[in-house]
Design a protein around this motif. Structure first.
Motif, short mmCIF file in Angstrom:
data_model
loop_
_atom_site.label_atom_id
_atom_site.label_comp_id
_atom_site.label_asym_id
_atom_site.label_seq_id
_atom_site.Cartn_x
_atom_site.Cartn_y
_atom_site.Cartn_z
N SER A 1 19.03 -4.00 5.70
CA SER A 1 19.04 -3.02 5.63
C SER A 1 17.75 -1.85 5.89
N VAL A 2 17.09 -2.34 5.12
CA VAL A 2 15.74 -1.57 5.16
C VAL A 2 14.43 -2.09 6.13
N ASN A 3 14.31 -3.00 6.16
CA ASN A 3 13.10 -4.04 7.42
C ASN A 3 13.48 -3.94 8.07
N LYS A 4 13.31 -3.13 9.37
CA LYS A 4 13.79 -3.39 10.86
C LYS A 4 13.15 -4.68 12.05
N ALA B 1 0.63 -1.04 -0.51
CA ALA B 1 -0.61 0.24 0.21
C ALA B 1 1.18 0.93 0.16
N SER B 2 1.90 1.29 0.73
CA SER B 2 2.93 2.57 0.67
C SER B 2 4.17 1.72 0.19
N VAL B 3 5.04 2.91 0.13
CA VAL B 3 6.79 2.73 -0.66
C VAL B 3 7.37 2.68 1.35
N THR B 4 6.18 2.92 2.31
CA THR B 4 6.81 2.64 3.87
C THR B 4 6.77 1.72 4.10
N GLU B 5 5.95 0.90 3.20
CA GLU B 5 5.18 -0.55 4.89
C GLU B 5 6.37 -1.66 3.97
N VAL B 6 7.51 -1.70 4.65
CA VAL B 6 8.67 -2.74 4.90
C VAL B 6 9.25 -3.00 5.89
N ASP B 7 8.36 -3.21 7.05
CA ASP B 7 8.72 -4.10 7.92
C ASP B 7 7.54 -4.79 8.24
N LEU B 8 8.23 -6.10 8.15
CA LEU B 8 8.19 -7.55 7.51
C LEU B 8 8.57 -8.75 8.30
N ILE B 9 7.60 -9.20 9.88
CA ILE B 9 9.03 -10.49 10.26
C ILE B 9 8.73 -11.25 9.31
#
Length: 658
Positions: free
Chosen positions: A647-650, A162-170
């Motif tokens: 580097s992008v997925n916390k 949905a968003s370019v910031t939607e990157v933090d996924l377990i």
């Protein structure tokens, strides 16, 4: 090729009606999904986009058979200077090939998710809509299958970002990733067209879904999940393919691979392929390197055949798995190198002792039809699923559940019979063939180095069909003999004939060499031979017509015969499994399946360590090929999660040992 063609949509603003129009804040330089996916044609174009990553260099355009798939017990990376990189298992999570692999797989998943979420938008025939949906679901599942088998736990996304910031996924546990794969593929199986209806191997059919489901279930049955219940599911899906009646083995193992180079579709065996087109010069984006990075080395005078770096050579283990008469060996492993000093380029055949010198040979640029060839890009299709694989999966699952039953033997023996050039459905206990050729130490002088090779024929022996070739060195001597086709039915050693016998009343051209008795002659004046055979041991023959000048003593050789078992029989359950593992190597080598097989069998690390020791001990100047197996430890059961994700997925975590 009958591939899905990508569409480029260009939106142009041709005029400004008013200041209000000019100041409108609605973007006009991009398309909303509701606008793009609103026709059947656009859905089809979007589906092409879901397929596209398969042919990208990050996946089956190069990576899977080159960098990522270079080193198994089938082959090693043929560059002594290559001491780092994924091909020799000396790399870290920042490796570019690894990151590209991950990125392309998730790109395919994202495209599938977008298409699936917009599948209901256009008014269209509902059956066609369901076909597109089925293919998209399957491809999403397949991309996740490549991820889970290579990385283990991975982020699971089944809806568009949905968003370019939607990157933090377990990372979702592997067993749950497999559940999603099964769900997607089982849903797809009921929606897609049959192989017969499609007619070519570039799109996913019902039996392709079933065959890949068998592969997925075998992966789940083995390491690391070890879900024993999945053997029954693997058997079920493989049997569905068999029972469909749509598939059978191509009578010729070699021809099947030639077809992949020549845009010839044989969906009976080559069920699913990554399609490639042209040389890339047409701007349609072909970046495929099959046969270019893993073909037979040719880096000079390559215009007619095609340039090849030959990064992959065979291991001694694979070479020695083939018994006498198995025609797959000279197809899968190149029996020759190219002689670039002749025009056209000719063959120099390897001696029996030259094993590690041999390049992987299934994909050869000489099979391509195009008169103008790109240096680095090829039109060769990559086989993703063959019916032979389905038969071997059926045999493996059947043996695990019921032991070496008649059904298990029937499946594996079909593959073996075809490998020996025999009818797949006719039982054959054994074959007797021409085995080794031994060059005599006497004679063998006066051969023209310009001819590079001389035909070898066989007479007697009770059999038929054997052919061979002799390699001529610059010294004017035959230095190597090779059996090209071993024939069948030999009961005693046949007579070996090197070269062509002189015959009367035959037109000969200058430079032709013939023999009469033990003497070798060169035609020095073109013409028709008379009725008197040359017999002199010096100088030229008398008379008119073709003139034959004494060249030396012809080379001679002897042959041995060898008998090989064809149909397997009399094995216990464990013995059948071992035979099955070897058969998969013989049949499917260099098709990017071996590493996953060894991992699910729990043998990856010990087998690769053993192969390393063998190459180091026996590889001579190719002992550098031991490096990959030497570097492999338990951490190499999985790749590291790439730096591009970490580097992008916390919420991303790393695999053990990395």
């Amino acid at each position: 090729m009958k591939r899905l063609i990508f569409a480029m949509i260009v939106v142009l603003c041709t005029g400004l009606a008013s200041c209000k129009k000019f100041l409108d804040t609605t973007p006009t330089d991009s398309l909303q999904q509701t606008s793009y996916y609103n026709t059947e044609a656009k859905l089809t174009n979007a589906l092409a986009g879901v397929y596209q990553p398969l042919g990208n260099p990050g996946i089956y355009g190069d990576n899977m058979f080159d960098q990522l798939g270079a080193s198994t017990d089938e082959g090693f990376y043929n560059r002594s200077a290559q001491t780092t990189g994924i091909m020799v298992y000396n790399f870290d999570y920042g490796n570019a090939d690894l990151n590209n692999f991950w990125t392309q797989l998730y790109q395919g998943i994202e495209r599938a998710n977008i298409l699936i979420s917009n599948i209901e938008l256009p008014p269209m025939d509902e059956t066609k809509r369901q076909v597109i949906l089925g293919e998209a679901l399957f491809l999403r599942g397949y991309y996740y299958y490549l991820l889970v088998t290579n990385f283990g736990d991975v982020p699971l996304k089944t809806s568009p970002t949905a968003s370019v910031t939607e990157v933090d996924l377990i990372r979702t546990p592997a067993k749950d990733i497999y559940k999603q794969i099964i769900t997607d593929m089982e849903s797809a199986e009921a929606k897609v067209n049959t192989s017969t209806a499609i007619g070519f191997g570039g799109r996913v059919s019902k039996t392709v879904v079933e065959g890949i489901l068998a592969r997925v279930c075998l992966s789940m049955a083995g390491n690391p999940l070890n879900d024993e219940s999945q053997y029954a599911n693997a058997l079920k899906w493989a049997q569905k393919v068999q029972q469909s009646g749509e598939h059978s083995l191509n009578p010729s193992y070699r021809q099947m691979f030639i077809n992949l180079h020549q845009d010839i579709y044989d969906v009976k065996e080559s069920m699913w392929e990554v399609e490639n087109k042209g040389t890339g010069a047409d701007g349609l984006g072909n970046t495929n390197r099959l046969a270019n990075t893993n073909g037979i080395q040719l880096t000079a005078n390559s215009d007619a055949i095609g340039y090849s770096y030959a990064f992959i050579n065979t291991t001694g283990k694979l070479f020695n798995l083939y018994s006498a008469g198995d025609q797959r060996r000279n197809c899968a492993i190149a029996p020759y190198s190219y002689n670039t000093t002749t025009t056209p380029v000719s063959y120099i055949y390897w001696t029996p002792a030259q094993i590690y010198n041999r390049n992987a040979g299934k994909f050869r640029r000489e099979y391509e039809l195009s008169a103008v060839k790109s240096k680095n890009y090829t039109p060769v299709n990559f086989p993703l699923l063959r019916y032979a694989d389905v038969l071997l999966m059926l045999a493996e699952a059947e043996n695990h559940i019921n032991g070496p039953s008649a059904a298990a033997y029937n499946a594996i023996n079909q593959v073996r019979r075809r490998g020996f050039g025999l009818a797949a459905n006719t039982a054959v206990a054994s074959v007797s063939v021409v085995g080794n050729l031994t060059l005599a130490t006497t004679g063998n002088t006066g051969y023209l180095a310009s001819q590079t090779s001389v035909p070898v024929t066989f007479t007697g022996g009770g059999g038929s069909g054997a052919t061979g070739v002799a390699t001529v060195a610059t010294t004017g001597k035959v230095t190597a003999l090779a059996v090209l086709t071993p024939g069948i039915g030999y009961t005693f050693a046949p007579t070996v004939i090197i070269g062509t016998a002189w015959t009367a009343n035959t037109v000969y051209t200058t430079g032709t060499q013939v023999f009469n008795g033990n003497n070798l002659y060169t035609v020095t004046t073109a013409g028709t031979s008379n009725s008197t055979a040359p017999a002199q041991t010096a100088g030229a023959s008398n008379g008119t017509g073709a003139i034959f000048t004494y060249a030396g003593l012809r080379a001679t050789a002897t042959a041995s015969i060898a008998t090989s078992q064809v149909d397997l029989t009399g094995l216990d359950k464990a013995g059948f499994q071992l035979a099955l593992e070897d058969e998969r190597a013989r049949e499917l080598c260099f098709e990017s399946l071996r590493k996953a097989d060894l991992i699910r069998w729990g043998k990856w690390v010990p087998v690769m360590n053993a192969v390393s020791a063998d190459i180091k001990a026996n590889g001579l100047t190719f002992s550098f090929g031991s490096l990959a197996g030497q570097n492999i430890t338990a951490r190499n059961l999985l790749f590291p999660i790439p730096a591009s994700e970490i580097s992008v997925n916390k919420l991303a975590t790393q695999n053990p040992g990395w």
